[in-house]
Design an enzyme around this catalytic site. Sequence first.
Site, PDB file in Angstrom:
ATOM      1  N   SER A 147       1.108  -1.870  -0.431  1.00 43.53           N
ATOM      2  CA  SER A 147       0.225  -0.015   0.009  1.00 43.53           C
ATOM      3  C   SER A 147       1.252   1.279   0.043  1.00 43.53           C
ATOM      4  O   SER A 147       1.482   1.232  -1.115  1.00 43.53           O
ATOM      5  CB  SER A 147      -1.234   0.044   1.358  1.00 43.53           C
ATOM      6  OG  SER A 147      -2.101   0.798   1.168  1.00 43.53           O
ATOM      7  N   ASP A 294      -3.321   6.789  -3.120  1.00 38.43           N
ATOM      8  CA  ASP A 294      -2.172   6.565  -2.988  1.00 38.43           C
ATOM      9  C   ASP A 294      -1.193   4.860  -3.890  1.00 38.43           C
ATOM     10  O   ASP A 294      -2.173   4.612  -5.033  1.00 38.43           O
ATOM     11  CB  ASP A 294      -2.621   5.171  -1.119  1.00 38.43           C
ATOM     12  CG  ASP A 294      -3.005   3.989  -1.183  1.00 38.43           C
ATOM     13  OD1 ASP A 294      -4.164   3.927  -2.392  1.00 38.43           O
ATOM     14  OD2 ASP A 294      -2.720   2.853  -0.574  1.00 38.43           O
ATOM     15  N   ASP A 296      -1.496   1.620  -4.059  1.00 39.09           N
ATOM     16  CA  ASP A 296      -2.129   0.724  -4.628  1.00 39.09           C
ATOM     17  C   ASP A 296      -4.133   1.329  -4.984  1.00 39.09           C
ATOM     18  O   ASP A 296      -4.140  -0.151  -5.419  1.00 39.09           O
ATOM     19  CB  ASP A 296      -2.392  -1.255  -4.388  1.00 39.09           C
ATOM     20  CG  ASP A 296      -2.673  -0.849  -2.953  1.00 39.09           C
ATOM     21  OD1 ASP A 296      -2.847   0.639  -1.953  1.00 39.09           O
ATOM     22  OD2 ASP A 296      -3.252  -1.229  -2.292  1.00 39.09           O
ATOM     23  N   ASP A 298      -5.979   2.306  -3.183  1.00 38.16           N
ATOM     24  CA  ASP A 298      -7.531   1.827  -2.995  1.00 38.16           C
ATOM     25  C   ASP A 298      -7.742   2.897  -1.827  1.00 38.16           C
ATOM     26  O   ASP A 298      -8.924   2.600  -1.488  1.00 38.16           O
ATOM     27  CB  ASP A 298      -7.362   0.067  -1.683  1.00 38.16           C
ATOM     28  CG  ASP A 298      -6.418   0.512  -0.564  1.00 38.16           C
ATOM     29  OD1 ASP A 298      -5.064   1.648  -0.769  1.00 38.16           O
ATOM     30  OD2 ASP A 298      -6.607  -0.303  -0.012  1.00 38.16           O
TER      31      ASP A 298
END
Length: 555
Positions: A147, A294, A296, A298
Amino acid sequence: MERDLIAQAKTWLAEDPDPETREELARLIDAGDTTELSARFGGTLQFGTAGLRGELGAGPLRMNRAVVIRAAAGLAAYLKKQGHTGGTVVIGYDARHKSADFALDTAAVMVGAGLKAALLPKPLPTPVLAFAIRHLGAVAGIEVTASHNPPRDNGYKVYLGDGSQIVPPADAEIAAEIASIESLADVPRPSAGWETLRETIVEAYLERTDAVLTNGSARDVRVVYTPMHGVGRTVLTAAFERAGFPAPTVVAEQAEPDPDFPTVAFPNPEEPGAMDLAFATAREAAPDIVIANDPDADRCAVAVPDPESVEGWRMLRGDEVGALLATHLVHKKAQGTFTTTIVSSSLLSHIAAAAPGADYEETLTGFKWLARVDGLRYAYEEALGYCVDPEGVRDKDGITAALLVAELAAELKESGRTLTDLLDDLAVEHGLHATDQLSVRVQDLSLISDAMRRLREQPPTVLAGLQVSSAEDLAKGSEALPATDGLRYHLAGDAAGEVSGARVIVRPSGTEPKIKCYLEVVVPVASAIALTDARARATEVLAAIKSDLSRAAGI
Protein backbone atom coordinates in the site's frame (compact mmCIF):
# COMPACT_ATOMS: atom_id res chain seq x y z
CA MET A 1 24.18 -18.57 20.51
CA GLU A 2 26.23 -17.11 17.65
CA ARG A 3 26.88 -20.61 16.27
CA ASP A 4 23.15 -21.42 16.38
CA LEU A 5 22.34 -18.15 14.58
CA ILE A 6 24.82 -18.89 11.78
CA ALA A 7 23.49 -22.45 11.48
CA GLN A 8 19.93 -21.17 11.26
CA ALA A 9 20.93 -18.70 8.54
CA LYS A 10 22.76 -21.42 6.56
CA THR A 11 19.70 -23.69 6.74
CA TRP A 12 17.55 -20.86 5.39
CA LEU A 13 20.12 -20.10 2.68
CA ALA A 14 20.09 -23.69 1.47
CA GLU A 15 16.41 -23.55 0.47
CA ASP A 16 16.01 -19.87 -0.46
CA PRO A 17 14.72 -19.89 -4.08
CA ASP A 18 15.72 -16.28 -4.83
CA PRO A 19 19.29 -15.62 -6.11
CA GLU A 20 19.18 -12.01 -4.86
CA THR A 21 18.31 -12.81 -1.26
CA ARG A 22 20.65 -15.82 -1.29
CA GLU A 23 23.53 -13.52 -2.25
CA GLU A 24 22.49 -10.98 0.37
CA LEU A 25 22.33 -13.62 3.12
CA ALA A 26 25.58 -15.26 2.07
CA ARG A 27 27.37 -11.91 2.48
CA LEU A 28 25.99 -11.52 5.99
CA ILE A 29 27.05 -15.03 6.95
CA ASP A 30 30.54 -14.59 5.48
CA ALA A 31 30.91 -11.28 7.31
CA GLY A 32 29.72 -12.81 10.58
CA ASP A 33 27.27 -9.91 10.94
CA THR A 34 25.37 -11.32 13.91
CA THR A 35 23.59 -8.02 14.61
CA GLU A 36 21.94 -8.01 11.21
CA LEU A 37 21.38 -11.76 11.25
CA SER A 38 19.65 -11.48 14.63
CA ALA A 39 17.36 -8.79 13.20
CA ARG A 40 16.34 -11.21 10.44
CA PHE A 41 16.25 -14.50 12.36
CA GLY A 42 14.97 -13.42 15.77
CA GLY A 43 11.46 -14.65 14.93
CA THR A 44 9.10 -14.76 11.98
CA LEU A 45 6.83 -12.24 10.27
CA GLN A 46 3.46 -12.76 11.90
CA PHE A 47 0.49 -13.48 9.67
CA GLY A 48 -2.56 -11.58 10.88
CA THR A 49 -5.78 -10.01 9.63
CA ALA A 50 -3.67 -7.65 7.50
CA GLY A 51 -1.81 -10.67 6.09
CA LEU A 52 1.91 -10.01 5.96
CA ARG A 53 3.80 -6.75 5.67
CA GLY A 54 7.46 -6.02 6.24
CA GLU A 55 10.80 -4.94 4.89
CA LEU A 56 12.21 -6.79 1.87
CA GLY A 57 15.24 -8.95 2.51
CA ALA A 58 16.47 -12.43 3.41
CA GLY A 59 15.29 -14.28 6.50
CA PRO A 60 12.01 -15.15 8.25
CA LEU A 61 11.55 -11.62 9.61
CA ARG A 62 11.62 -10.08 6.14
CA MET A 63 9.40 -10.20 3.06
CA ASN A 64 10.92 -12.56 0.50
CA ARG A 65 10.02 -15.43 -1.79
CA ALA A 66 10.61 -18.09 0.89
CA VAL A 67 8.24 -16.34 3.32
CA VAL A 68 5.62 -15.83 0.59
CA ILE A 69 5.77 -19.46 -0.54
CA ARG A 70 5.14 -20.59 3.03
CA ALA A 71 2.28 -18.11 3.39
CA ALA A 72 0.71 -19.28 0.13
CA ALA A 73 1.04 -22.93 1.15
CA GLY A 74 -0.56 -22.20 4.52
CA LEU A 75 -3.45 -20.39 2.88
CA ALA A 76 -3.94 -23.23 0.38
CA ALA A 77 -4.06 -25.79 3.21
CA TYR A 78 -6.60 -23.66 5.07
CA LEU A 79 -8.81 -23.29 1.99
CA LYS A 80 -8.78 -27.04 1.37
CA LYS A 81 -9.75 -27.74 4.98
CA GLN A 82 -12.66 -25.33 4.47
CA GLY A 83 -13.85 -27.52 1.61
CA HIS A 84 -12.57 -25.37 -1.27
CA THR A 85 -10.42 -27.96 -3.06
CA GLY A 86 -10.45 -27.10 -6.75
CA GLY A 87 -11.69 -23.56 -6.16
CA THR A 88 -10.18 -20.51 -7.82
CA VAL A 89 -7.80 -18.12 -6.07
CA VAL A 90 -7.33 -14.74 -7.78
CA ILE A 91 -3.93 -13.08 -7.40
CA GLY A 92 -3.15 -9.41 -7.96
CA TYR A 93 -0.03 -7.35 -7.45
CA ASP A 94 1.25 -3.79 -7.53
CA ALA A 95 4.46 -2.38 -9.01
CA ARG A 96 6.66 -2.64 -5.92
CA HIS A 97 9.97 -4.48 -5.86
CA LYS A 98 9.36 -8.26 -5.97
CA SER A 99 5.57 -7.97 -6.26
CA ALA A 100 5.40 -9.82 -9.58
CA ASP A 101 7.73 -12.57 -8.26
CA PHE A 102 5.60 -13.04 -5.14
CA ALA A 103 2.45 -13.24 -7.26
CA LEU A 104 3.93 -15.90 -9.56
CA ASP A 105 5.15 -17.95 -6.59
CA THR A 106 1.66 -17.78 -5.09
CA ALA A 107 0.06 -18.96 -8.34
CA ALA A 108 2.46 -21.90 -8.52
CA VAL A 109 1.78 -22.92 -4.91
CA MET A 110 -2.00 -22.78 -5.41
CA VAL A 111 -1.83 -24.97 -8.51
CA GLY A 112 0.53 -27.36 -6.75
CA ALA A 113 -1.97 -27.67 -3.90
CA GLY A 114 -4.80 -28.64 -6.23
CA LEU A 115 -6.47 -25.24 -6.44
CA LYS A 116 -6.99 -23.11 -9.52
CA ALA A 117 -5.05 -19.85 -9.77
CA ALA A 118 -5.98 -16.79 -11.82
CA LEU A 119 -3.34 -14.07 -12.09
CA LEU A 120 -4.29 -10.50 -12.94
CA PRO A 121 -2.73 -9.48 -16.28
CA LYS A 122 -0.42 -6.74 -14.96
CA PRO A 123 0.16 -4.53 -11.89
CA LEU A 124 -3.30 -3.16 -11.06
CA PRO A 125 -5.13 -1.34 -8.26
CA THR A 126 -6.12 -3.44 -5.25
CA PRO A 127 -9.84 -2.67 -5.87
CA VAL A 128 -9.63 -4.54 -9.20
CA LEU A 129 -8.50 -7.63 -7.28
CA ALA A 130 -11.29 -7.21 -4.70
CA PHE A 131 -13.79 -6.87 -7.56
CA ALA A 132 -12.40 -9.89 -9.43
CA ILE A 133 -12.93 -12.21 -6.44
CA ARG A 134 -16.68 -11.60 -6.44
CA HIS A 135 -16.96 -11.28 -10.23
CA LEU A 136 -15.28 -14.64 -10.85
CA GLY A 137 -16.80 -16.47 -7.88
CA ALA A 138 -13.35 -17.19 -6.42
CA VAL A 139 -12.83 -18.83 -3.03
CA ALA A 140 -10.09 -16.38 -2.08
CA GLY A 141 -7.89 -13.59 -3.36
CA ILE A 142 -4.40 -12.31 -2.65
CA GLU A 143 -3.02 -8.85 -3.35
CA VAL A 144 0.74 -8.42 -3.20
CA THR A 145 1.15 -4.84 -1.98
CA ALA A 146 2.46 -2.76 0.88
CA SER A 147 0.00 0.00 0.00
CA HIS A 148 1.50 3.33 1.12
CA ASN A 149 4.45 1.94 3.10
CA PRO A 150 8.05 3.01 2.33
CA PRO A 151 9.78 1.63 -0.81
CA ARG A 152 11.74 -1.00 1.12
CA ASP A 153 8.52 -2.77 2.20
CA ASN A 154 6.14 -5.22 0.60
CA GLY A 155 3.09 -7.10 1.80
CA TYR A 156 0.58 -9.87 1.25
CA LYS A 157 -3.12 -9.13 1.74
CA VAL A 158 -5.64 -11.99 1.85
CA TYR A 159 -9.34 -11.90 0.98
CA LEU A 160 -11.88 -14.69 1.29
CA GLY A 161 -14.59 -15.53 -1.21
CA ASP A 162 -16.99 -12.75 -0.23
CA GLY A 163 -14.35 -10.24 -1.37
CA SER A 164 -13.59 -8.91 2.10
CA GLN A 165 -10.39 -9.21 4.10
CA ILE A 166 -9.93 -11.92 6.71
CA VAL A 167 -10.92 -11.55 10.36
CA PRO A 168 -10.35 -13.81 13.38
CA PRO A 169 -10.28 -16.75 13.71
CA ALA A 170 -9.32 -17.24 10.03
CA ASP A 171 -6.04 -15.38 10.52
CA ALA A 172 -4.92 -17.64 13.37
CA GLU A 173 -5.98 -20.77 11.50
CA ILE A 174 -4.02 -19.72 8.41
CA ALA A 175 -1.02 -18.78 10.60
CA ALA A 176 -1.09 -22.26 12.16
CA GLU A 177 -1.02 -23.86 8.71
CA ILE A 178 1.95 -21.66 7.74
CA ALA A 179 3.81 -22.62 10.93
CA SER A 180 3.31 -26.33 10.21
CA ILE A 181 5.34 -26.18 6.99
CA GLU A 182 8.74 -27.62 7.82
CA SER A 183 10.58 -27.22 4.51
CA LEU A 184 10.00 -25.51 1.17
CA ALA A 185 10.86 -28.85 -0.40
CA ASP A 186 7.47 -30.04 0.88
CA VAL A 187 5.64 -27.36 -1.13
CA PRO A 188 4.95 -28.39 -4.77
CA ARG A 189 5.50 -25.50 -7.18
CA PRO A 190 4.83 -26.43 -10.81
CA SER A 191 6.17 -24.13 -13.51
CA ALA A 192 2.79 -23.73 -15.22
CA GLY A 193 -0.90 -24.48 -14.82
CA TRP A 194 -2.36 -21.15 -13.73
CA GLU A 195 -4.42 -18.77 -15.83
CA THR A 196 -3.31 -15.23 -16.62
CA LEU A 197 -6.49 -13.20 -16.92
CA ARG A 198 -7.04 -10.93 -19.90
CA GLU A 199 -7.74 -7.21 -19.93
CA THR A 200 -11.43 -8.10 -19.93
CA ILE A 201 -11.27 -8.24 -16.12
CA VAL A 202 -10.28 -4.56 -16.08
CA GLU A 203 -13.06 -3.80 -18.55
CA ALA A 204 -15.54 -5.60 -16.29
CA TYR A 205 -14.36 -3.51 -13.33
CA LEU A 206 -14.74 -0.32 -15.36
CA GLU A 207 -18.26 -1.35 -16.42
CA ARG A 208 -19.13 -1.80 -12.74
CA THR A 209 -18.06 1.77 -11.98
CA ASP A 210 -21.13 2.90 -13.93
CA ALA A 211 -23.19 1.94 -10.87
CA VAL A 212 -21.53 4.64 -8.78
CA LEU A 213 -22.76 7.65 -10.76
CA THR A 214 -26.21 9.00 -11.60
CA ASN A 215 -27.15 9.03 -15.27
CA GLY A 216 -27.25 12.58 -16.58
CA SER A 217 -25.54 14.11 -13.55
CA ALA A 218 -23.06 16.98 -13.92
CA ARG A 219 -19.61 16.17 -15.30
CA ASP A 220 -17.98 19.60 -15.69
CA VAL A 221 -15.16 19.48 -13.15
CA ARG A 222 -11.45 20.07 -13.66
CA VAL A 223 -9.17 17.72 -11.73
CA VAL A 224 -5.45 17.48 -11.08
CA TYR A 225 -4.59 13.86 -10.28
CA THR A 226 -1.58 12.02 -8.91
CA PRO A 227 -1.22 8.24 -8.65
CA MET A 228 1.77 8.80 -6.31
CA HIS A 229 4.11 6.62 -8.44
CA GLY A 230 1.60 3.77 -8.12
CA VAL A 231 -0.70 1.74 -10.35
CA GLY A 232 -3.85 3.86 -10.31
CA ARG A 233 -3.40 6.15 -13.31
CA THR A 234 -4.53 4.02 -16.27
CA VAL A 235 -7.61 2.68 -14.48
CA LEU A 236 -8.66 6.03 -13.00
CA THR A 237 -8.25 7.98 -16.23
CA ALA A 238 -10.16 5.26 -18.11
CA ALA A 239 -12.95 5.45 -15.54
CA PHE A 240 -13.12 9.25 -15.86
CA GLU A 241 -13.21 9.04 -19.65
CA ARG A 242 -15.92 6.36 -19.55
CA ALA A 243 -18.03 8.53 -17.24
CA GLY A 244 -17.68 11.61 -19.44
CA PHE A 245 -15.54 13.73 -17.13
CA PRO A 246 -12.81 15.93 -18.64
CA ALA A 247 -9.45 14.16 -18.64
CA PRO A 248 -7.63 14.86 -15.36
CA THR A 249 -4.33 16.73 -15.50
CA VAL A 250 -1.88 14.10 -14.24
CA VAL A 251 1.14 15.13 -12.15
CA ALA A 252 3.87 14.30 -14.65
CA GLU A 253 6.63 13.54 -12.13
CA GLN A 254 4.46 10.91 -10.38
CA ALA A 255 2.53 9.53 -13.35
CA GLU A 256 4.39 6.25 -13.93
CA PRO A 257 4.72 3.34 -11.51
CA ASP A 258 8.08 3.50 -9.74
CA PRO A 259 8.85 1.17 -6.79
CA ASP A 260 11.39 3.64 -5.41
CA PHE A 261 8.82 6.48 -5.08
CA PRO A 262 11.60 9.00 -5.81
CA THR A 263 9.66 12.26 -5.30
CA VAL A 264 8.23 11.54 -1.82
CA ALA A 265 9.61 10.53 1.57
CA PHE A 266 6.58 8.26 2.10
CA PRO A 267 4.11 7.46 -0.73
CA ASN A 268 1.11 8.36 1.43
CA PRO A 269 -1.00 11.44 0.60
CA GLU A 270 -1.40 12.07 4.35
CA GLU A 271 2.34 12.45 4.93
CA PRO A 272 3.90 15.95 4.96
CA GLY A 273 5.25 16.92 1.55
CA ALA A 274 3.64 14.06 -0.35
CA MET A 275 1.20 16.40 -2.12
CA ASP A 276 3.69 19.17 -2.91
CA LEU A 277 4.04 18.28 -6.60
CA ALA A 278 0.28 17.92 -6.97
CA PHE A 279 -0.21 21.38 -5.49
CA ALA A 280 2.50 22.81 -7.77
CA THR A 281 0.70 21.33 -10.78
CA ALA A 282 -2.59 22.71 -9.48
CA ARG A 283 -1.19 26.22 -9.23
CA GLU A 284 -0.42 25.98 -12.95
CA ALA A 285 -3.57 24.16 -14.10
CA ALA A 286 -6.10 25.92 -11.80
CA PRO A 287 -8.43 22.90 -11.36
CA ASP A 288 -11.55 22.74 -9.20
CA ILE A 289 -10.14 19.95 -7.02
CA VAL A 290 -7.02 17.80 -6.60
CA ILE A 291 -7.35 14.03 -6.25
CA ALA A 292 -4.64 11.57 -5.21
CA ASN A 293 -4.52 7.81 -4.89
CA ASP A 294 -2.03 5.94 -2.77
CA PRO A 295 0.23 3.53 -4.72
CA ASP A 296 -2.24 0.62 -4.85
CA ALA A 297 -5.18 3.02 -5.42
CA ASP A 298 -7.45 1.74 -2.67
CA ARG A 299 -7.32 5.13 -0.92
CA CYS A 300 -8.45 8.50 -2.23
CA ALA A 301 -7.25 11.92 -1.06
CA VAL A 302 -8.92 15.20 -1.98
CA ALA A 303 -7.67 18.79 -1.79
CA VAL A 304 -9.61 22.02 -2.28
CA PRO A 305 -8.53 25.59 -3.08
CA ASP A 306 -7.51 27.56 0.00
CA PRO A 307 -6.29 31.13 -0.57
CA GLU A 308 -5.11 31.32 3.05
CA SER A 309 -2.71 28.40 2.61
CA VAL A 310 0.88 28.91 1.44
CA GLU A 311 0.36 26.18 -1.17
CA GLY A 312 -2.99 27.64 -2.22
CA TRP A 313 -4.61 24.28 -1.47
CA ARG A 314 -5.84 22.38 1.59
CA MET A 315 -5.96 18.63 2.00
CA LEU A 316 -9.34 17.51 3.25
CA ARG A 317 -9.21 15.10 6.13
CA GLY A 318 -10.54 11.62 5.54
CA ASP A 319 -13.41 12.42 7.88
CA GLU A 320 -14.35 15.45 5.77
CA VAL A 321 -14.37 13.44 2.54
CA GLY A 322 -16.28 10.69 4.35
CA ALA A 323 -18.98 13.15 5.40
CA LEU A 324 -19.15 14.71 1.92
CA LEU A 325 -19.62 11.34 0.20
CA ALA A 326 -22.23 10.27 2.75
CA THR A 327 -24.17 13.50 2.22
CA HIS A 328 -23.99 13.04 -1.56
CA LEU A 329 -25.32 9.47 -1.28
CA VAL A 330 -28.13 10.61 1.02
CA HIS A 331 -29.11 13.24 -1.55
CA LYS A 332 -29.15 10.44 -4.13
CA LYS A 333 -31.61 8.63 -1.78
CA ALA A 334 -29.23 5.78 -1.00
CA GLN A 335 -30.65 3.37 1.59
CA GLY A 336 -29.00 0.84 3.84
CA THR A 337 -26.37 0.94 6.55
CA PHE A 338 -23.88 3.78 6.66
CA THR A 339 -20.88 2.70 8.70
CA THR A 340 -17.50 3.87 9.88
CA THR A 341 -14.92 2.91 12.47
CA ILE A 342 -14.60 3.89 16.11
CA VAL A 343 -11.60 6.12 15.29
CA SER A 344 -13.45 8.09 12.61
CA SER A 345 -15.60 11.17 13.16
CA SER A 346 -19.00 10.80 14.82
CA LEU A 347 -20.47 13.17 12.21
CA LEU A 348 -21.57 10.24 10.03
CA SER A 349 -23.95 9.10 12.78
CA HIS A 350 -25.76 12.44 12.62
CA ILE A 351 -25.92 12.43 8.82
CA ALA A 352 -27.39 8.91 8.84
CA ALA A 353 -29.85 9.73 11.64
CA ALA A 354 -31.29 12.58 9.57
CA ALA A 355 -31.64 10.46 6.41
CA PRO A 356 -34.77 8.37 5.66
CA GLY A 357 -33.92 4.72 5.14
CA ALA A 358 -30.35 5.00 6.49
CA ASP A 359 -29.06 3.06 9.48
CA TYR A 360 -25.73 3.61 11.24
CA GLU A 361 -23.15 1.26 12.69
CA GLU A 362 -19.60 1.48 14.07
CA THR A 363 -16.89 -1.16 13.84
CA LEU A 364 -13.30 -1.66 14.83
CA THR A 365 -10.63 -0.09 12.61
CA GLY A 366 -10.20 -1.52 9.14
CA PHE A 367 -12.27 -2.58 6.17
CA LYS A 368 -12.04 -6.18 7.26
CA TRP A 369 -14.70 -5.18 9.81
CA LEU A 370 -16.55 -2.51 7.84
CA ALA A 371 -17.15 -4.82 4.88
CA ARG A 372 -18.98 -7.34 7.07
CA VAL A 373 -21.74 -5.01 8.25
CA ASP A 374 -25.22 -6.30 7.35
CA GLY A 375 -27.05 -4.26 4.74
CA LEU A 376 -23.95 -2.20 3.98
CA ARG A 377 -24.53 0.73 1.63
CA TYR A 378 -21.56 2.97 2.44
CA ALA A 379 -18.45 2.68 4.58
CA TYR A 380 -15.46 4.86 5.22
CA GLU A 381 -12.49 5.13 7.55
CA GLU A 382 -10.60 8.31 8.36
CA ALA A 383 -7.41 6.95 6.73
CA LEU A 384 -8.75 7.94 3.28
CA GLY A 385 -10.61 4.69 2.62
CA TYR A 386 -14.13 4.71 1.13
CA CYS A 387 -16.45 1.94 -0.06
CA VAL A 388 -19.15 3.52 -2.22
CA ASP A 389 -20.26 0.40 -4.13
CA PRO A 390 -20.22 -2.57 -1.74
CA GLU A 391 -21.99 -4.86 -4.23
CA GLY A 392 -19.09 -4.37 -6.66
CA VAL A 393 -16.08 -3.97 -4.35
CA ARG A 394 -16.46 -5.03 -0.73
CA ASP A 395 -13.42 -3.04 0.31
CA LYS A 396 -12.08 0.49 0.08
CA ASP A 397 -11.79 1.67 -3.51
CA GLY A 398 -9.91 4.83 -4.43
CA ILE A 399 -11.12 4.78 -8.04
CA THR A 400 -14.88 4.74 -7.45
CA ALA A 401 -14.48 7.16 -4.54
CA ALA A 402 -12.70 9.58 -6.89
CA LEU A 403 -15.56 9.29 -9.38
CA LEU A 404 -18.14 10.08 -6.71
CA VAL A 405 -16.11 13.04 -5.41
CA ALA A 406 -15.85 14.38 -8.97
CA GLU A 407 -19.61 14.01 -9.49
CA LEU A 408 -20.33 15.86 -6.24
CA ALA A 409 -17.87 18.65 -7.08
CA ALA A 410 -19.41 19.00 -10.56
CA GLU A 411 -22.96 19.17 -9.19
CA LEU A 412 -21.96 21.81 -6.65
CA LYS A 413 -20.06 23.77 -9.30
CA GLU A 414 -23.18 23.80 -11.47
CA SER A 415 -24.97 25.71 -8.70
CA GLY A 416 -22.02 27.99 -7.97
CA ARG A 417 -20.89 26.12 -4.86
CA THR A 418 -17.89 24.08 -3.71
CA LEU A 419 -17.01 21.16 -1.48
CA THR A 420 -15.97 23.70 1.16
CA ASP A 421 -19.43 25.29 1.05
CA LEU A 422 -21.05 21.91 1.68
CA LEU A 423 -18.72 21.24 4.63
CA ASP A 424 -19.78 24.59 6.08
CA ASP A 425 -23.45 23.58 5.71
CA LEU A 426 -22.79 20.34 7.60
CA ALA A 427 -21.04 22.23 10.42
CA VAL A 428 -23.99 24.58 10.86
CA GLU A 429 -26.50 21.72 10.75
CA HIS A 430 -24.72 19.19 12.98
CA GLY A 431 -21.99 21.15 14.77
CA LEU A 432 -18.37 21.46 13.72
CA HIS A 433 -16.79 18.01 14.06
CA ALA A 434 -13.07 18.83 13.98
CA THR A 435 -10.64 15.91 13.91
CA ASP A 436 -6.88 15.56 14.16
CA GLN A 437 -4.32 12.88 14.82
CA LEU A 438 -1.25 12.52 16.98
CA SER A 439 0.84 9.91 15.20
CA VAL A 440 4.32 8.92 16.35
CA ARG A 441 6.60 6.65 14.28
CA VAL A 442 9.11 4.67 16.36
CA GLN A 443 12.17 2.55 15.72
CA ASP A 444 11.79 0.68 19.01
CA LEU A 445 8.39 -1.04 19.18
CA SER A 446 8.63 -1.26 22.98
CA LEU A 447 7.94 2.47 23.10
CA ILE A 448 4.43 1.77 21.84
CA SER A 449 3.67 -0.88 24.45
CA ASP A 450 5.19 1.36 27.15
CA ALA A 451 2.88 4.22 26.16
CA MET A 452 -0.19 1.97 26.21
CA ARG A 453 0.82 0.56 29.61
CA ARG A 454 1.38 4.05 31.02
CA LEU A 455 -2.08 5.20 29.92
CA ARG A 456 -3.71 2.08 31.37
CA GLU A 457 -1.97 2.44 34.71
CA GLN A 458 -2.47 6.20 34.97
CA PRO A 459 -5.41 7.21 32.76
CA PRO A 460 -5.81 10.96 32.25
CA THR A 461 -8.69 12.64 34.09
CA VAL A 462 -8.53 16.00 32.29
CA LEU A 463 -7.41 16.81 28.73
CA ALA A 464 -7.37 20.37 27.38
CA GLY A 465 -9.25 21.47 30.48
CA LEU A 466 -12.13 19.10 29.66
CA GLN A 467 -13.10 16.42 32.16
CA VAL A 468 -12.69 12.83 30.99
CA SER A 469 -16.25 11.59 31.46
CA SER A 470 -15.48 7.97 30.54
CA ALA A 471 -12.36 5.87 29.99
CA GLU A 472 -12.70 2.56 28.19
CA ASP A 473 -10.10 -0.17 27.70
CA LEU A 474 -11.05 -1.70 24.35
CA ALA A 475 -8.87 -4.73 25.07
CA LYS A 476 -11.71 -6.00 27.30
CA GLY A 477 -14.17 -6.14 24.41
CA SER A 478 -17.92 -5.60 24.62
CA GLU A 479 -21.19 -6.79 23.12
CA ALA A 480 -20.79 -4.22 20.37
CA LEU A 481 -17.07 -4.62 19.63
CA PRO A 482 -14.54 -7.48 19.71
CA ALA A 483 -11.50 -6.94 21.92
CA THR A 484 -8.71 -4.83 20.42
CA ASP A 485 -5.63 -3.11 21.79
CA GLY A 486 -6.92 0.40 22.26
CA LEU A 487 -8.16 3.02 24.72
CA ARG A 488 -11.16 5.32 24.29
CA TYR A 489 -11.85 8.48 26.27
CA HIS A 490 -14.94 10.67 26.08
CA LEU A 491 -14.57 14.25 27.27
CA ALA A 492 -17.34 16.47 28.60
CA GLY A 493 -18.04 19.88 27.13
CA ASP A 494 -16.85 23.11 28.71
CA ALA A 495 -18.86 25.29 31.09
CA ALA A 496 -19.10 28.14 28.56
CA GLY A 497 -20.86 25.93 26.00
CA GLU A 498 -18.16 26.59 23.41
CA VAL A 499 -17.36 22.86 23.19
CA SER A 500 -20.09 20.20 23.16
CA GLY A 501 -17.67 17.36 23.83
CA ALA A 502 -14.61 15.52 22.60
CA ARG A 503 -13.32 12.01 22.04
CA VAL A 504 -9.86 10.43 22.03
CA ILE A 505 -8.83 6.94 20.90
CA VAL A 506 -5.28 5.61 21.29
CA ARG A 507 -4.09 2.47 19.51
CA PRO A 508 -1.01 0.93 17.92
CA SER A 509 -1.06 0.98 14.11
CA GLY A 510 -1.82 -2.40 12.57
CA THR A 511 0.45 -1.89 9.56
CA GLU A 512 3.25 0.50 10.57
CA PRO A 513 5.56 1.05 13.59
CA LYS A 514 3.38 3.89 14.91
CA ILE A 515 1.22 4.74 17.87
CA LYS A 516 -1.86 6.65 16.74
CA CYS A 517 -4.11 8.94 18.73
CA TYR A 518 -7.36 9.96 17.04
CA LEU A 519 -8.91 13.19 18.31
CA GLU A 520 -12.34 14.72 17.74
CA VAL A 521 -13.78 17.96 19.14
CA VAL A 522 -17.39 19.01 18.55
CA VAL A 523 -18.14 22.74 18.62
CA PRO A 524 -21.70 24.07 18.22
CA VAL A 525 -22.19 26.53 15.34
CA ALA A 526 -25.14 28.93 15.52
CA SER A 527 -24.78 30.21 11.96
CA ALA A 528 -22.33 30.44 9.07
CA ILE A 529 -21.04 33.72 10.51
CA ALA A 530 -19.86 31.84 13.62
CA LEU A 531 -17.81 29.30 11.69
CA THR A 532 -14.50 31.19 11.86
CA ASP A 533 -14.64 31.45 15.66
CA ALA A 534 -15.79 27.83 15.96
CA ARG A 535 -12.84 26.61 13.89
CA ALA A 536 -10.42 28.68 15.95
CA ARG A 537 -11.82 27.23 19.17
CA ALA A 538 -11.68 23.67 17.79
CA THR A 539 -8.07 24.13 16.66
CA GLU A 540 -7.12 25.45 20.09
CA VAL A 541 -8.75 22.52 21.91
CA LEU A 542 -7.27 19.90 19.57
CA ALA A 543 -3.78 21.34 20.07
CA ALA A 544 -4.22 21.27 23.84
CA ILE A 545 -5.47 17.67 23.78
CA LYS A 546 -2.44 16.69 21.69
CA SER A 547 -0.08 18.31 24.16
CA ASP A 548 -1.73 16.86 27.28
CA LEU A 549 -2.09 13.39 25.77
CA SER A 550 1.50 13.36 24.57
CA ARG A 551 2.62 14.11 28.10
CA ALA A 552 0.36 11.47 29.62
CA ALA A 553 1.53 8.77 27.20
CA GLY A 554 5.21 9.79 27.30
CA ILE A 555 5.45 10.07 23.52
